[in-house]
Design a protein around this motif. Sequence first.
Motif, PDB file in Angstrom:
ATOM      1  N   ALA A  73      34.633 -23.531 -33.844  1.00  7.29           N
ATOM      2  CA  ALA A  73      33.948 -22.293 -33.450  1.00  7.29           C
ATOM      3  C   ALA A  73      34.598 -21.081 -34.119  1.00  7.29           C
ATOM      4  O   ALA A  73      33.904 -20.173 -34.589  1.00  7.29           O
ATOM      5  N   GLU A  74      35.908 -21.070 -34.189  1.00  7.56           N
ATOM      6  CA  GLU A  74      36.612 -19.955 -34.829  1.00  7.56           C
ATOM      7  C   GLU A  74      36.323 -19.914 -36.330  1.00  7.56           C
ATOM      8  O   GLU A  74      36.127 -18.841 -36.896  1.00  7.56           O
ATOM      9  N   ILE A  75      36.263 -21.068 -36.985  1.00 10.07           N
ATOM     10  CA  ILE A  75      35.922 -21.117 -38.411  1.00 10.07           C
ATOM     11  C   ILE A  75      34.515 -20.578 -38.628  1.00 10.07           C
ATOM     12  O   ILE A  75      34.282 -19.754 -39.517  1.00 10.07           O
ATOM     13  N   VAL A  76      33.566 -21.034 -37.819  1.00  7.36           N
ATOM     14  CA  VAL A  76      32.166 -20.592 -37.931  1.00  7.36           C
ATOM     15  C   VAL A  76      32.068 -19.082 -37.701  1.00  7.36           C
ATOM     16  O   VAL A  76      31.443 -18.362 -38.490  1.00  7.36           O
ATOM     17  N   ASN A  77      32.700 -18.584 -36.653  1.00  9.46           N
ATOM     18  CA  ASN A  77      32.625 -17.154 -36.324  1.00  9.46           C
ATOM     19  C   ASN A  77      33.332 -16.273 -37.351  1.00  9.46           C
ATOM     20  O   ASN A  77      32.786 -15.262 -37.786  1.00  9.46           O
ATOM     21  N   ALA A  78      34.531 -16.652 -37.742  1.00  8.52           N
ATOM     22  CA  ALA A  78      35.317 -15.820 -38.664  1.00  8.52           C
ATOM     23  C   ALA A  78      34.662 -15.719 -40.043  1.00  8.52           C
ATOM     24  O   ALA A  78      34.845 -14.727 -40.741  1.00  8.52           O
ATOM     25  N   ASN A  79      33.894 -16.740 -40.403  1.00 14.11           N
ATOM     26  CA  ASN A  79      33.264 -16.758 -41.723  1.00 14.11           C
ATOM     27  C   ASN A  79      31.762 -16.479 -41.677  1.00 14.11           C
ATOM     28  O   ASN A  79      31.082 -16.601 -42.688  1.00 14.11           O
ATOM     29  N   SER A  80      31.260 -16.098 -40.490  1.00 11.97           N
ATOM     30  CA  SER A  80      29.838 -15.793 -40.300  1.00 11.97           C
ATOM     31  C   SER A  80      28.937 -16.887 -40.876  1.00 11.97           C
ATOM     32  O   SER A  80      27.980 -16.619 -41.604  1.00 11.97           O
ATOM     33  N   ILE A  81      29.259 -18.125 -40.529  1.00 14.31           N
ATOM     34  CA  ILE A  81      28.516 -19.275 -41.040  1.00 14.31           C
ATOM     35  C   ILE A  81      27.303 -19.542 -40.159  1.00 14.31           C
ATOM     36  O   ILE A  81      27.398 -19.530 -38.938  1.00 14.31           O
ATOM     37  N   GLN A  82      26.186 -19.792 -40.800  1.00 14.99           N
ATOM     38  CA  GLN A  82      25.009 -20.298 -40.106  1.00 14.99           C
ATOM     39  C   GLN A  82      25.202 -21.811 -39.996  1.00 14.99           C
ATOM     40  O   GLN A  82      25.424 -22.474 -41.016  1.00 14.99           O
ATOM     41  N   THR A  83      25.122 -22.350 -38.799  1.00 16.89           N
ATOM     42  CA  THR A  83      25.403 -23.778 -38.640  1.00 16.89           C
ATOM     43  C   THR A  83      24.462 -24.648 -39.471  1.00 16.89           C
ATOM     44  O   THR A  83      24.838 -25.743 -39.878  1.00 16.89           O
TER      45      THR A  83
END
Length: 118
Positions: free
Chosen positions: A27-37
């Motif tokens: 979750a932190e990787i996704v949020n910190a990098n503004s990744i669309q899942t």
Amino acid sequence: MVAIRGAITIDGNTIESIKQNAVELVAEIVNANSIQTADIISMQFSVTADITKASPAKFIREEMGLASIAYFTTNEAKIDNDLPFCIRVLVLVNNNKLTQGDIKHIYLKGAKKLRSDI
């Protein structure tokens, strides 16, 4: 395509600790990098030999709703004096907007020791 690295240590070899910390890390990787899942291609996990109760990938699939991506989990190489109870991940993302310089690799809890340069 970009590759994002991360790691986290867990409190012990329990299903709940593996679950909680694997989800926190991804979750932190996704949020910190503004990744669309939808842009995530795959995740490769490695765990130290002292983590045996569950695979982190199981909880990412179930808890984060990411059932359609490819996962692979393996044991980390046994290195003398290595960090115990550590989950590492490599996330491959189909994203032309992120450059290697923009990526935020995430190291949490005791795993911060692995990358003191960031």
